[in-house]
Motif scaffolding. Sequence first.
Motif, PDB file in Angstrom:
ATOM      1  N   SER A  97      -4.572   6.019  42.009  1.00  0.00           N
ATOM      2  CA  SER A  97      -5.170   7.096  42.646  1.00  0.00           C
ATOM      3  C   SER A  97      -4.682   8.487  42.536  1.00  0.00           C
ATOM      4  N   ARG A  98      -3.801   8.712  41.640  1.00  0.00           N
ATOM      5  CA  ARG A  98      -3.190   9.877  41.178  1.00  0.00           C
ATOM      6  C   ARG A  98      -2.893   9.958  39.679  1.00  0.00           C
ATOM      7  N   THR A 188      -2.153   7.819  47.134  1.00  0.00           N
ATOM      8  CA  THR A 188      -2.948   8.605  48.265  1.00  0.00           C
ATOM      9  C   THR A 188      -2.054   9.467  48.858  1.00  0.00           C
ATOM     10  N   TYR A 191      -1.048  12.214  46.520  1.00  0.00           N
ATOM     11  CA  TYR A 191      -1.815  13.273  46.571  1.00  0.00           C
ATOM     12  C   TYR A 191      -2.088  13.961  47.809  1.00  0.00           C
ATOM     13  N   ASP A 194       0.724  16.362  48.137  1.00  0.00           N
ATOM     14  CA  ASP A 194       0.825  17.581  47.112  1.00  0.00           C
ATOM     15  C   ASP A 194      -0.341  18.668  47.580  1.00  0.00           C
ATOM     16  N   ARG A 268     -10.704  13.939  44.132  1.00  0.00           N
ATOM     17  CA  ARG A 268      -9.854  13.880  43.171  1.00  0.00           C
ATOM     18  C   ARG A 268     -10.380  12.835  42.027  1.00  0.00           C
TER      19      ARG A 268
END
Length: 325
Positions: A97-98, A188, A191, A194, A268
């Motif tokens: 997921s990133r 998650t 993200y 960040d 994203r």
Amino acid sequence: MKMNTLLLSGMVAGVATLSASAMAQDVDPNLPVYERTSGVSGNITSIGSDTLNNLMTLWAEEFNRFYPNVNVQIQGAGSSTAPPAVTEGTATFGPMSRAMRDSEIQSFEERHGYEPYALPVAIDTLAVYVNRDNPIEGLSLPQVDAIFSSTRFSDHPEDITRWGQVGLDGAWVNRDIPLYSRNAVSGTYGYFRDVALFGGDFKASINEQPGSSSVVQGVAETINGIGYSGIGYITSGVRAIPLSREHGGEFFEPNADNAATGDYPLARFLYVYVNKHPNEPLEPSVAEFVRMLYSQVGQEVVVRDGFVPLPASAAERVLRDLDLL
């Protein structure tokens, strides 16, 4: 060797100009129709993101409709488990997921001599959840930062620990704000740190959860709680609140339209990483799984699982880059 860095950067830049079909969260009719082929067998293993766990499972089910003799196994402990699994060859696919960190790419490249290949497979809206009985209209990212972080890199003027500090009155004024979070192995988590925490640190008081559904359940069971997770995990016990980029800015709902236009601030790409030698084709089972991901049936699964599908133009870029057209 740079594999698909330019391809990905072009797709990321194009989030705000996705096709109308993607914005409406309908599958682009220009996506290819997947057709079964012969000579596909073997085993496929997926190790990685909890956010993509259900999506990978649904894709596996669809793939088995075409190829019942292919054994597909799915593990979803967190995005950080994907890079070593793909690097060491214990996983065919590494859903994340990133995007991979530079250090993770370097470890792969040191072993194989080229970079792993990143397949952008869907668009996710990361939601901030409150209990369904919480009347908050919305929050700005600086407020979210001040609620969740100990650093407040957004320069919000004060630490936020009570709901009265974000405008709630009556019985809510002095209610504290229990925090529900994914754990550090999660993409998650990274993200959210960040983007929503502006690269800062979480408060020590966060309640780390092993999965996205656990975060949502915690908020549903705690009237004054708050947490974050992918929009696909929403339940009737919580609300996914609108967010603004700046304090006093316009709130945007975490929906497909706002994710596609870039107005919602926590949208994203979701990725699936694969070991693709730049001068060799993918194995037949892997190639067909990828083709299916970027077909109408593959992106229909994306919609079914609550994410935003990719337009045909994005799918074509990847398939052409992999010589799968």
